[in-house]
Motif scaffolding. Structure first.
Motif, mmCIF file in Angstrom:
data_model
loop_
_atom_site.group_PDB
_atom_site.id
_atom_site.type_symbol
_atom_site.label_atom_id
_atom_site.label_comp_id
_atom_site.label_asym_id
_atom_site.label_seq_id
_atom_site.Cartn_x
_atom_site.Cartn_y
_atom_site.Cartn_z
ATOM 1 N N GLN A 6 2.918 -7.909 0.604
ATOM 2 C CA GLN A 6 2.380 -6.767 -0.125
ATOM 3 C C GLN A 6 1.271 -6.195 0.749
ATOM 4 O OE1 GLN A 6 2.362 -9.357 -4.086
ATOM 5 N NE2 GLN A 6 1.904 -7.216 -4.563
ATOM 6 N N GLU A 8 -0.757 -3.653 0.650
ATOM 7 C CA GLU A 8 -1.989 -3.105 0.080
ATOM 8 C C GLU A 8 -2.699 -4.139 -0.768
ATOM 9 O OE1 GLU A 8 0.941 0.596 -0.396
ATOM 10 O OE2 GLU A 8 0.940 -1.350 -1.400
ATOM 11 N N LYS A 9 -3.971 -4.393 -0.426
ATOM 12 C CA LYS A 9 -4.754 -5.312 -1.250
ATOM 13 C C LYS A 9 -5.278 -4.600 -2.488
ATOM 14 C CE LYS A 9 -4.957 -9.256 1.037
ATOM 15 N NZ LYS A 9 -4.408 -10.490 0.425
ATOM 16 N N LEU A 11 -5.196 -0.692 -4.626
ATOM 17 C CA LEU A 11 -4.739 0.672 -4.822
ATOM 18 C C LEU A 11 -5.600 1.292 -5.916
ATOM 19 C CD1 LEU A 11 -0.830 0.753 -4.917
ATOM 20 C CD2 LEU A 11 -2.343 1.902 -3.287
ATOM 21 N N LEU A 21 3.488 0.452 -5.646
ATOM 22 C CA LEU A 21 3.060 -0.790 -5.010
ATOM 23 C C LEU A 21 4.192 -1.274 -4.110
ATOM 24 C CD1 LEU A 21 1.690 -0.637 -7.972
ATOM 25 C CD2 LEU A 21 1.140 -3.033 -7.560
ATOM 26 N N CYS A 23 6.365 -3.745 -1.695
ATOM 27 C CA CYS A 23 6.728 -5.149 -1.545
ATOM 28 C C CYS A 23 7.896 -5.228 -0.582
ATOM 29 C CB CYS A 23 7.126 -5.764 -2.888
ATOM 30 S SG CYS A 23 7.842 -7.416 -2.772
ATOM 31 N N THR A 104 -1.549 -7.146 -5.132
ATOM 32 C CA THR A 104 -2.191 -5.833 -5.006
ATOM 33 C C THR A 104 -3.000 -5.577 -6.264
ATOM 34 O OG1 THR A 104 -0.411 -4.907 -3.650
ATOM 35 C CG2 THR A 104 -1.847 -3.341 -4.798
ATOM 36 N N ARG A 105 -4.261 -5.289 -6.061
ATOM 37 C CA ARG A 105 -5.106 -4.949 -7.214
ATOM 38 C C ARG A 105 -5.012 -3.451 -7.456
ATOM 39 N NH1 ARG A 105 -8.386 -7.262 -10.380
ATOM 40 N NH2 ARG A 105 -8.561 -9.158 -9.104
#
Lengths: 110, 115
Positions: A6, A8-9, A11, A21, A23, A104-105
């Motif tokens: 993933q 992006e840590k 968004l 998101l 993946c 991803t947060r």
């Protein structure tokens, strides 16, 4: 070996904006893919699975075997979508384990 | 109680000690998996138990061991604790070893701190 990425840590989007998101996975067999979500102070819970091709809480995800991707999308983000999202790959033929991405947060701003 | 319950919720241990974590699976589920989640990372598979037998193992050393009981509850034991063992330990149950169509049901986890 199987792997889930993933990229992006975090968004951060405004309410009503689309959110996607990413993946990507690597696995030589037939993949079973899932999205899990963890809301603040709650346990990890299943959001959706690729085999059922369903839409949950407005989220959809399509498995693209050619690109080895399973991106999660929602056309109009809501504040209650703020959470941690994990993509996971199930490999029954390789140890019966779920392999998770790093997560991803998602932060939806009003 | 129909969900997955884990105990204790928090634990502090000293390096070198041993620890036992417990998990009660969801009613009707015969498979239990354990995961380690370090801060800021996704859960990592430790091992799975199905009908009291180990049914898959991740890349964890032998000092991580487990048990499953006839009622399908489970224990995770860690010997010779190291500082890097500090993490959230998650238990997940499922109807069968594969996730099937319903996925895994996760517990809230045990937060282990090794000092």
């Amino acid at each position: 070996a199987q792997r889930v990425t993933q990229p992006e840590k975090l968004l951060s989007v405004f309410k009503g904006a689309p959110v996607e998101l990413k993946c990507n996975y690597s696995y030589s067999g037939s993949p079973e893919l899932f999205w899990y979500v963890q809301y603040s102070r709650q346990r990890l819970q299943l959001l959706l699975r690729h085999i059922s091709r369903e839409s949950i809480k407005g989220f959809t995800a399509d498995l693209n075997k050619g690109e080895t991707s399973f991106h999660l999308k929602k056309p109009f983000a809501q504040e209650e979508d703020s959470a941690m999202y994990y993509c996971a790959l199930n490999t029954p033929a390789a140890g019966n384990k779920l392999t998770f991405g790093g997560g991803t947060r998602v932060l939806v701003k009003p | 109680e129909t969900g997955v319950t884990q105990s204790p919720t928090h634990l502090i241990k000293t390096r070198g000690q041993q620890v036992t974590l417990r998990c009660s699976s969801q009613s009707g589920h015969n498979t239990v998996s354990w995961y380690q989640q370090a801060l800021g990372q996704g859960p990592q598979f430790i091992f799975q138990y199905y009908r009291e037998e180990e049914n898959g193992r991740g890349n964890f050393p032998p000092r991580f061991s487990g048990l499953q009981f006839p009622n399908y509850s489970s224990e995770l034991n860690v010997n010779a604790l190291e500082l890097d063992d500090s993490a959230l330990y998650l238990c997940a149950s499922s109807l069968e070893p594969g996730t099937g169509i319903n996925g895994y049901t996760f517990g809230s986890g045990t937060r282990l701190t090794v000092v």
